[in-house]
Motif scaffolding. Sequence first.
Motif, mmCIF file in Angstrom:
data_model
loop_
_atom_site.group_PDB
_atom_site.id
_atom_site.type_symbol
_atom_site.label_atom_id
_atom_site.label_comp_id
_atom_site.label_asym_id
_atom_site.label_seq_id
_atom_site.Cartn_x
_atom_site.Cartn_y
_atom_site.Cartn_z
ATOM 1 N N GLY A 158 0.786 -1.216 0.000
ATOM 2 C CA GLY A 158 0.000 0.000 0.000
ATOM 3 C C GLY A 158 0.824 1.275 0.000
ATOM 4 N N LEU A 159 2.151 1.128 -0.008
ATOM 5 C CA LEU A 159 3.036 2.287 0.094
ATOM 6 C C LEU A 159 3.422 2.814 -1.289
ATOM 7 C CD1 LEU A 159 4.308 3.853 2.453
ATOM 8 C CD2 LEU A 159 6.352 2.428 2.196
ATOM 9 N N GLU A 160 3.149 4.087 -1.530
ATOM 10 C CA GLU A 160 3.532 4.746 -2.784
ATOM 11 C C GLU A 160 4.907 5.370 -2.597
ATOM 12 O OE1 GLU A 160 4.792 7.399 -5.163
ATOM 13 O OE2 GLU A 160 3.593 8.549 -3.730
ATOM 14 N N LEU A 161 5.883 4.930 -3.383
ATOM 15 C CA LEU A 161 7.251 5.427 -3.229
ATOM 16 C C LEU A 161 7.812 6.059 -4.500
ATOM 17 C CD1 LEU A 161 8.880 2.575 -1.097
ATOM 18 C CD2 LEU A 161 8.113 4.817 -0.316
ATOM 19 N N ALA A 162 7.095 5.933 -5.615
ATOM 20 C CA ALA A 162 7.605 6.484 -6.875
ATOM 21 C C ALA A 162 7.887 7.975 -6.762
ATOM 22 C CB ALA A 162 6.613 6.217 -8.007
ATOM 23 N N SER A 163 7.057 8.689 -6.022
ATOM 24 C CA SER A 163 7.231 10.133 -5.872
ATOM 25 C C SER A 163 8.518 10.484 -5.137
ATOM 26 C CB SER A 163 6.039 10.735 -5.124
ATOM 27 O OG SER A 163 5.908 10.164 -3.835
ATOM 28 N N SER A 183 8.798 9.282 -25.050
ATOM 29 C CA SER A 183 8.404 9.897 -23.780
ATOM 30 C C SER A 183 8.422 8.813 -22.712
ATOM 31 C CB SER A 183 7.004 10.514 -23.879
ATOM 32 O OG SER A 183 7.029 11.720 -24.604
ATOM 33 N N ALA A 184 9.237 9.022 -21.681
ATOM 34 C CA ALA A 184 9.413 8.008 -20.633
ATOM 35 C C ALA A 184 8.923 8.527 -19.290
ATOM 36 C CB ALA A 184 10.880 7.611 -20.537
ATOM 37 N N LEU A 185 8.121 7.721 -18.600
ATOM 38 C CA LEU A 185 7.629 8.086 -17.276
ATOM 39 C C LEU A 185 8.599 7.549 -16.232
ATOM 40 C CD1 LEU A 185 5.142 9.453 -15.896
ATOM 41 C CD2 LEU A 185 4.321 7.129 -15.461
ATOM 42 N N ASP A 186 9.146 8.452 -15.430
ATOM 43 C CA ASP A 186 10.109 8.081 -14.399
ATOM 44 C C ASP A 186 9.378 7.774 -13.087
ATOM 45 O OD1 ASP A 186 12.145 7.819 -12.575
ATOM 46 O OD2 ASP A 186 12.856 9.890 -12.728
ATOM 47 N N ILE A 187 9.201 6.484 -12.817
ATOM 48 C CA ILE A 187 8.648 6.069 -11.526
ATOM 49 C C ILE A 187 9.709 5.302 -10.731
ATOM 50 C CG2 ILE A 187 6.186 6.168 -12.007
ATOM 51 C CD1 ILE A 187 6.214 3.326 -12.971
ATOM 52 N N GLY A 188 10.980 5.579 -11.108
ATOM 53 C CA GLY A 188 12.124 4.948 -10.461
ATOM 54 C C GLY A 188 13.169 4.514 -11.475
ATOM 55 N N TYR A 209 6.754 11.372 -12.209
ATOM 56 C CA TYR A 209 5.826 10.264 -11.972
ATOM 57 C C TYR A 209 4.361 10.637 -12.150
ATOM 58 C CZ TYR A 209 4.234 12.207 -7.534
ATOM 59 O OH TYR A 209 3.654 13.009 -6.590
ATOM 60 N N ASN A 210 4.003 11.911 -11.909
ATOM 61 C CA ASN A 210 2.596 12.327 -11.943
ATOM 62 C C ASN A 210 2.239 13.093 -13.211
ATOM 63 O OD1 ASN A 210 4.146 14.537 -11.339
ATOM 64 N ND2 ASN A 210 2.863 15.279 -9.657
ATOM 65 N N SER A 211 3.026 12.903 -14.258
ATOM 66 C CA SER A 211 2.767 13.610 -15.522
ATOM 67 C C SER A 211 1.488 13.104 -16.176
ATOM 68 C CB SER A 211 3.946 13.429 -16.475
ATOM 69 O OG SER A 211 5.116 13.997 -15.930
ATOM 70 N N SER A 212 0.835 13.983 -16.915
ATOM 71 C CA SER A 212 -0.389 13.623 -17.630
ATOM 72 C C SER A 212 -0.050 13.166 -19.045
ATOM 73 C CB SER A 212 -1.325 14.834 -17.699
ATOM 74 O OG SER A 212 -0.749 15.851 -18.516
ATOM 75 N N PHE A 213 -1.045 12.577 -19.699
ATOM 76 C CA PHE A 213 -0.850 12.189 -21.090
ATOM 77 C C PHE A 213 -0.554 13.411 -21.949
ATOM 78 C CE2 PHE A 213 -2.574 11.594 -25.386
ATOM 79 C CZ PHE A 213 -1.770 10.555 -25.808
ATOM 80 N N GLU A 214 -1.223 14.513 -21.661
ATOM 81 C CA GLU A 214 -1.012 15.743 -22.431
ATOM 82 C C GLU A 214 0.432 16.234 -22.292
ATOM 83 O OE1 GLU A 214 -5.023 14.825 -22.158
ATOM 84 O OE2 GLU A 214 -3.673 15.176 -20.445
ATOM 85 N N LEU A 236 -0.555 4.136 -7.550
ATOM 86 C CA LEU A 236 -0.095 5.019 -8.623
ATOM 87 C C LEU A 236 -1.244 5.366 -9.575
ATOM 88 C CD1 LEU A 236 3.361 3.377 -9.437
ATOM 89 C CD2 LEU A 236 2.911 5.413 -8.049
ATOM 90 N N SER A 237 -2.247 6.052 -9.053
ATOM 91 C CA SER A 237 -3.466 6.340 -9.819
ATOM 92 C C SER A 237 -3.196 7.193 -11.051
ATOM 93 C CB SER A 237 -4.493 7.022 -8.916
ATOM 94 O OG SER A 237 -3.948 8.183 -8.318
ATOM 95 N N GLU A 238 -2.294 8.162 -10.941
ATOM 96 C CA GLU A 238 -2.004 9.033 -12.083
ATOM 97 C C GLU A 238 -1.296 8.267 -13.200
ATOM 98 O OE1 GLU A 238 -1.277 13.254 -9.792
ATOM 99 O OE2 GLU A 238 -0.159 11.471 -9.206
ATOM 100 N N ALA A 239 -0.341 7.414 -12.820
ATOM 101 C CA ALA A 239 0.369 6.611 -13.817
ATOM 102 C C ALA A 239 -0.576 5.613 -14.489
ATOM 103 C CB ALA A 239 1.538 5.871 -13.164
ATOM 104 N N ILE A 240 -1.499 5.049 -13.716
ATOM 105 C CA ILE A 240 -2.470 4.096 -14.275
ATOM 106 C C ILE A 240 -3.406 4.803 -15.247
ATOM 107 C CG2 ILE A 240 -4.395 2.555 -13.704
ATOM 108 C CD1 ILE A 240 -2.925 2.054 -10.990
ATOM 109 N N ALA A 241 -3.861 6.003 -14.902
ATOM 110 C CA ALA A 241 -4.738 6.778 -15.792
ATOM 111 C C ALA A 241 -4.007 7.153 -17.077
ATOM 112 C CB ALA A 241 -5.225 8.030 -15.079
ATOM 113 N N LEU A 242 -2.749 7.553 -16.942
ATOM 114 C CA LEU A 242 -1.919 7.865 -18.111
ATOM 115 C C LEU A 242 -1.797 6.651 -19.028
ATOM 116 C CD1 LEU A 242 0.409 9.371 -19.709
ATOM 117 C CD2 LEU A 242 1.958 8.405 -17.981
ATOM 118 N N THR A 243 -1.537 5.502 -18.435
ATOM 119 C CA THR A 243 -1.358 4.267 -19.201
ATOM 120 C C THR A 243 -2.639 3.885 -19.937
ATOM 121 O OG1 THR A 243 0.281 3.530 -17.593
ATOM 122 C CG2 THR A 243 -0.668 1.843 -19.023
ATOM 123 N N LYS A 244 -3.771 4.046 -19.284
ATOM 124 C CA LYS A 244 -5.051 3.752 -19.942
ATOM 125 C C LYS A 244 -5.238 4.615 -21.185
ATOM 126 C CE LYS A 244 -7.695 2.163 -15.892
ATOM 127 N NZ LYS A 244 -8.828 2.472 -14.980
#
Length: 367
Positions: A158-163, A183-188, A209-214, A236-244
């Motif tokens: 349950g721990l978010e550490l990417a940030s 374009s690469a998302l840095d979550i570590g 880590y919290n970047s949007s698709f835009e 990682l809700s923002e990363a999951i939304a971006l991926t969708k």
Amino acid sequence: MKYTKRKKALILLADGTIFHGKSIGKEGSAFGEVCFNTGTTGYQEIFTDPSYYGQLMVTTNAHIGNYGTLDEESESDAIKISGLICKNFSFNYSRAAADKSLETFLSDNNLMAISDVDTRALVSHIRDHGAMNAVISTEVDNIEGLKKQLSDVPSMEGLELASKVSTKEPYFYGDENATYKISALDIGMKTNILRNLAKRDAYIKVFPYNSSFEDMEAFKPDGYFLSNGPGDPEPLSEAIALTKEIIKRDLPLFGICLGHQVIALANGISTYKMHHGHRGINHPVQNLVTTKGEITSQNHGFSINREETESHPDIEITHMHLNDDTVMGIKMKSKNCFSVQYHPEASPGPNDSIYLFDQFIENLKKN
């Protein structure tokens, strides 16, 4: 050789078990989830891998520090583990190319470390009872106080550490005149991932880590990449939304480790915390597409649900772990998207899986 007297130290596990050792330099206490890595080399790359953020690293190789460190071999800007636990620590080193000792490297990074530990017994305990929170400390007469402090350390589940490890601002890597843009998302992100993409004629813009698709689309990339990283993937809700959004638009997408788990979650496949995880450079994986075996570098404490993956109508399992049948790779049947749980960029580790970067570049060409 260092002849100065070293302070007594201990490891206190969350279940109350205690192991004893001696401090290396820094005194005090360090907290985190205790885990072990079975690699015989590559300690510097392991210590600087952002995926290990928040963890106390037990090295199963008996000798640590014997070849020193070299700045260019770090996988990030600093040590990311919370503390080091080892058997024999080498204060001297024999590699001519090294630029400093491991002792100096640890001191420069203000890292707590202890040696002279019965690491075989400690690893056996983790294998039997699972990865758990622990503290390493020179406060050997303050057991009750350490227990109280340890009880306040949050579980990795349950721990978010990417940030904690992601870049704060976007940056570029590679040749701006390269053929492909990614374009690469840095979550570590590990540096060797960027090296492997750049050497395949790609110019990469790395995003927080919290970047949007835009945000990521504005670079006008040929494809998208999701990096490795620490912690539980589910927060990682923002990363999951971006991926969708990337998947919905059928844009080329490749994920490694935590990125692989994010892709699974974006497809409605759940993840779970493993008993003690996979961490080492000799993990056997089978490519189910080619039927070939691969020896792989791995570092993860979470995995994706196999039954849900097998029953998903648009997901094909491409790689499996030969030791425990956990899912090691997937691809989408109707989209230009694939991912692996392990580390094809190695550092440390074998290069059996390096072809996956070539596969990603081929996918960019299809776009």
